[in-house]
Enzyme design. Sequence first.
Site, mmCIF file in Angstrom:
data_model
loop_
_atom_site.group_PDB
_atom_site.id
_atom_site.type_symbol
_atom_site.label_atom_id
_atom_site.label_comp_id
_atom_site.label_asym_id
_atom_site.label_seq_id
_atom_site.Cartn_x
_atom_site.Cartn_y
_atom_site.Cartn_z
ATOM 1 N N ASP A 72 100.564 64.971 -39.505
ATOM 2 C CA ASP A 72 99.846 63.514 -39.475
ATOM 3 C C ASP A 72 98.719 63.539 -40.600
ATOM 4 O O ASP A 72 97.854 64.540 -40.490
ATOM 5 C CB ASP A 72 99.139 63.476 -38.056
ATOM 6 N N HIS A 73 99.075 62.875 -41.812
ATOM 7 C CA HIS A 73 98.416 62.964 -42.933
ATOM 8 C C HIS A 73 97.147 62.338 -42.859
ATOM 9 O O HIS A 73 96.130 62.461 -43.768
ATOM 10 C CB HIS A 73 99.142 62.341 -44.111
ATOM 11 N N ARG A 74 96.867 61.712 -41.657
ATOM 12 C CA ARG A 74 95.181 61.243 -41.435
ATOM 13 C C ARG A 74 94.393 62.012 -41.192
ATOM 14 O O ARG A 74 93.273 62.077 -41.395
ATOM 15 C CB ARG A 74 95.493 60.058 -40.247
#
Length: 269
Positions: A241-243
């Site tokens: 999850d690139h967040r």
Amino acid sequence: MSVDIPVAKQSSQPAVERPAQPAFGSDLPPWPQVDFSEFGEIETRALSRVQVLTAKYMARNWVTIPHVTHHDDADITDLELLRKAQNEAGVSTKLTLLPYLIKAVVGALQSFPQFNASLDGTGKNLVFKKYFHIGVAVDTRFGLLVPVLRDCDRKSIHELAAELQAITTKARDKGLSMAEMSGGSFTISSLGSFGGTAFTPIVNAPEVAILGVTRAQEKPRRGSGDAIEWRLALPLSLSYDHRVVNGADAARFTARLAGLLADPAAVEA
Ligand code: CAO
């Protein structure tokens, strides 16, 4: 030296009202309704309950999580020699690669705790978990099920192998309860026994990363005196999850994981 920075002019005109943007995804065209029988013979089968549920969660996770997949590989030549020797010496449960992989993943999670975490409901806090409950994707006649093995940091390779065999058999024979599939902190999806060189697993929300592995392959490596050595390389595909996770974190995580897998003593410790 001075630099002229353009300053926005104040307008005496009232601000133009822009129409509200529709929520992302809300204006997608409807799913095509096609009568396939117009084009040839067909057969329609209902999806299983598990498949219908899985489809909903997969679609939610794919649409709401900004996914990136990082690929790497691990030298498991020595680990495979150890695994085969242990199986030949006689074990109560046959050892596949997976229990070793679980132990190595736990080691990497201990080094990089942001991978053993979840965003809370507000999306503003990261909840770090001090437990290591690993979900394992299992291919069953009902569809994809993900039993969770609890406290993998406190279990030996042999205990994990026995538990994995029992829960996989149960998943395939009778299915699993929600409790048996809940509480995971990280998931592994192994397609190693089927094949493949890489894939893009979908993060199992609210976890922040998932590791996919595919079939180990012999690869040449430059050895001493420029000799070619053949080594067994395990492809690793880490979706995250690139967040929450950056590319550099993912590269560090898979490098650590590869380092552990290359050193059987570290995996067994
Ligand atoms: N490379 C080469 N061989 C591998 C391997 C790999 N990465 N992973 C497993 N193997 C080998 C095993 O070692 C075993 O070989 P030996 O008989 O020589 O020891 C053989 O393949 C069979 O393994 P297995 O499938 O019985 O056991 P496993 O522990 O590797 O996997 C399980 C168990 C439940 C994970 C697997 O059977 C399964 O269902 N995988 C599907 C997961 C899935 O569908 N994922 C996609 C989800 S969508 O993201």
